[in-house]
Design an enzyme around this catalytic site. Structure first.
Site, mmCIF file in Angstrom:
data_model
loop_
_atom_site.group_PDB
_atom_site.id
_atom_site.type_symbol
_atom_site.label_atom_id
_atom_site.label_comp_id
_atom_site.label_asym_id
_atom_site.label_seq_id
_atom_site.Cartn_x
_atom_site.Cartn_y
_atom_site.Cartn_z
ATOM 1 N N HIS A 206 0.803 -1.231 0.000
ATOM 2 C CA HIS A 206 0.000 0.000 0.000
ATOM 3 C C HIS A 206 0.833 1.276 0.000
ATOM 4 O O HIS A 206 0.280 2.371 -0.105
ATOM 5 C CB HIS A 206 -0.957 0.023 1.199
ATOM 6 C CG HIS A 206 -0.256 0.307 2.491
ATOM 7 N ND1 HIS A 206 0.432 -0.646 3.167
ATOM 8 C CD2 HIS A 206 -0.120 1.453 3.201
ATOM 9 C CE1 HIS A 206 0.967 -0.123 4.250
ATOM 10 N NE2 HIS A 206 0.651 1.162 4.300
HETATM 11 C C1 UD1 Z 1 -1.989 5.487 5.983
HETATM 12 C C2 UD1 Z 1 -0.666 5.894 6.619
HETATM 13 C C3 UD1 Z 1 0.346 4.786 6.480
HETATM 14 C C4 UD1 Z 1 -0.202 3.479 7.017
HETATM 15 C C5 UD1 Z 1 -1.508 3.191 6.315
HETATM 16 C C6 UD1 Z 1 -2.160 1.909 6.766
HETATM 17 C C7 UD1 Z 1 -0.108 8.278 6.529
HETATM 18 C C8 UD1 Z 1 0.759 9.265 5.868
HETATM 19 N N1 UD1 Z 1 -0.098 7.045 5.971
HETATM 20 O O1 UD1 Z 1 -1.761 5.306 4.597
HETATM 21 O O2 UD1 Z 1 1.508 5.119 7.205
HETATM 22 O O3 UD1 Z 1 0.736 2.460 6.787
HETATM 23 O O4 UD1 Z 1 -2.398 4.268 6.568
HETATM 24 O O5 UD1 Z 1 -3.293 1.657 5.982
HETATM 25 O O6 UD1 Z 1 -0.744 8.578 7.514
HETATM 26 N N2 UD1 Z 1 -9.293 5.058 1.917
HETATM 27 C C9 UD1 Z 1 -10.493 4.419 1.929
HETATM 28 N N3 UD1 Z 1 -11.051 4.118 3.134
HETATM 29 C C10 UD1 Z 1 -10.464 4.407 4.312
HETATM 30 C C11 UD1 Z 1 -9.232 5.077 4.285
HETATM 31 C C12 UD1 Z 1 -8.650 5.386 3.099
HETATM 32 O O7 UD1 Z 1 -11.060 4.121 0.895
HETATM 33 O O8 UD1 Z 1 -11.016 4.108 5.375
HETATM 34 C C13 UD1 Z 1 -8.658 5.371 0.640
HETATM 35 C C14 UD1 Z 1 -8.848 6.785 0.186
HETATM 36 O O9 UD1 Z 1 -9.018 6.788 -1.207
HETATM 37 C C15 UD1 Z 1 -7.523 7.435 0.515
HETATM 38 C C16 UD1 Z 1 -6.538 6.279 0.356
HETATM 39 O O10 UD1 Z 1 -7.264 5.127 0.737
HETATM 40 O O11 UD1 Z 1 -7.264 8.521 -0.292
HETATM 41 C C17 UD1 Z 1 -5.313 6.397 1.200
HETATM 42 O O12 UD1 Z 1 -5.665 6.623 2.566
HETATM 43 P P1 UD1 Z 1 -4.724 7.524 3.526
HETATM 44 O O13 UD1 Z 1 -5.262 7.532 4.908
HETATM 45 O O14 UD1 Z 1 -4.475 8.811 2.857
HETATM 46 O O15 UD1 Z 1 -3.351 6.793 3.504
HETATM 47 P P2 UD1 Z 1 -2.975 5.241 3.578
HETATM 48 O O16 UD1 Z 1 -2.381 4.858 2.269
HETATM 49 O O17 UD1 Z 1 -4.072 4.406 4.122
#
Ligand code: UD1
Length: 376
Positions: A206
């Site tokens: 991820h």
């Molecule tokens: C975040 C953390 C990362 C951790 C990871 C675990 C930061 C910078 N990154 O990354 O360190 O390893 O979480 O998962 O804080 N989304 C959904 N549903 C959700 C959450 C996110 O669909 O409940 C999607 C959204 O499109 C979002 C993307 O996932 O834009 C990324 O989510 P985000 O929280 O920005 O970062 P992660 O890649 O999850």
């Protein structure tokens, strides 16, 4: 008046860290714990399910920030967290790990003059292109108490000038959660539901650096496809990675089983039965070491060197060749690997002891009052 700590949780890896700590501290009337969920992760599969399975109490506040760019997400958390601190007047704010919620809440607390406790402090990948590394550096630069999972954390903090009496090697809260739930997880029906027979591997990916660039993602995926020719792979897909897969339009062979993100117990069940794990996660490097399962880390570096030096982790890098050569190495690897000190299921108790001392030092009046009550 009890010593009031606001505990922050925002994204999936935070939940496994705060669960044992909140359970432990809630048993001690000396502390009043207020739980704030920032809402960085919000899908049931990324958040709600973990609260239920790990029996984390409902948050006192949910800031519901959702997704966005780093600046948008960090700013939204800061704006919404500030009034919670102003209203709640905590004695300390406790943040865990290295996600945007960690950084945002640490900054807010410190600027309001509230002590910051960082769980999993001191880890360093020395790679400032990783958003998590920036989060770690900034969080540690404003923290007052450093709870450390492995010796490298202490070393790094000392090298950055943190005073030794602020650093405590308490062990790994994530492994507390693993040990508490392993038997329960092994009863999950996920293996039979997926019809898995014989040896299988487990994949998670991820990191933005791995999945957001289509060329990079395709190169890694081609290595996975080759490995899957020898051993079927299960791949629970993070939402970010799902978007990357759709963008790339890759054809997925039947030997790679794409799954929805799994809950904690199903994932732990699969992990504990897998022959090998391939991942770019931080926490999974630690969990596989605790379980003695070989792990190939699809990154150029790790902020968790104990998993490589003592545990089962091999750093493969992110090239196709690097991944396939690590795969060969793992197949031929012999010999026992060790579990780092204090990854023993009792980290929460150690955190508790350290927090008691810290609280006494920070607000001697709380301690004096309690001593009087005990005497009375
Ligand atoms: C975040 C953390 C990362 C951790 C990871 C675990 C930061 C910078 N990154 O990354 O360190 O390893 O979480 O998962 O804080 N989304 C959904 N549903 C959700 C959450 C996110 O669909 O409940 C999607 C959204 O499109 C979002 C993307 O996932 O834009 C990324 O989510 P985000 O929280 O920005 O970062 P992660 O890649 O999850």
């Amino acid at each position: 008046m009890p010593f009031k700590i606001i505990c922050v949780a925002g994204a999936r890896p935070n939940f496994m860290k705060i669960a044992p700590l909140i359970r432990e501290l809630n048993q001690d009337p000396f502390f009043k714990i207020v739980l704030v969920h920032t809402g960085q992760h919000y899908d049931d599969k990324m958040s709600g399910q973990f609260f239920r399975e790990l029996e984390i109490p409902d948050p006192d506040y949910n800031l519901q920030v959702g997704s966005g760019t780093h600046a948008q997400q960090t700013a939204a958390i800061m704006q919404r967290f500030e009034p919670v601190v102003l209203d709640g007047k905590p004695d300390a704010v406790l943040v865990a790990g290295d996600v945007n919620s960690t950084l945002a809440c640490a900054l807010v607390a410190k600027k309001l003059g509230v002590a910051v406790v960082h769980v999993e402090a001191g880890l360093r990948s020395f790679d400032r292109s990783m958003p998590e590394e920036i989060n770690r550096l900034v969080t540690d630069s404003v923290s007052d108490l450093f709870l450390v999972t492995e010796e490298s954390g202490r070393r790094n903090l000392l090298a950055e000038g943190v005073s030794a009496d602020r650093i405590h090697l308490v062990g790994n809260l994530m492994i507390d959660t693993l040990r508490r739930n392993l038997e329960r997880a092994r009863q999950s029906a996920i293996i039979s539901q997926l019809g898995l027979v014989g040896a299988f591997g487990l994949v998670t990916l991820h990191r933005p650096a791995n999945v957001d660039d289509p060329g990079q993602f395709a190169a890694m995926f081609s290595a996975l496809m080759e490995i899957a020719g020898e051993m079927p792979l299960c791949f629970p897909v993070h939402p970010r990675t799902r978007q990357a897969l759709e963008r790339c339009g890759l054809e997925i062979p039947a030997t790679i089983r794409l799954l929805e993100p799994l809950g904690y117990l199903d994932f732990l069940c699969l992990m504990s039965h897998s022959a090998i794990v391939l991942t770019d996660s931080g926490g999974i490097q630690e969990e596989t070491t605790a379980l003695g399962i070989p792990c190939i880390t699809l990154r150029e570096n790790t902020e968790r060197p104990a998993t490589v030096e003592q545990g089962t982790n091999i750093l493969a890098g992110t090239s196709r060749e690097g991944i396939l050569s690590a795969w060969k190495k793992v197949k031929n690897r012999k010999g026992e690997r060790a579990i780092p000190p204090y990854w023993d299921g009792s980290a929460a108790q150690r955190c508790h002891d350290v927090l008691r001392l810290f609280a006494a030092e920070l607000s001697p009046t709380v301690q004096a009052k309690e001593d009087n009550q005990n005497r009375g």
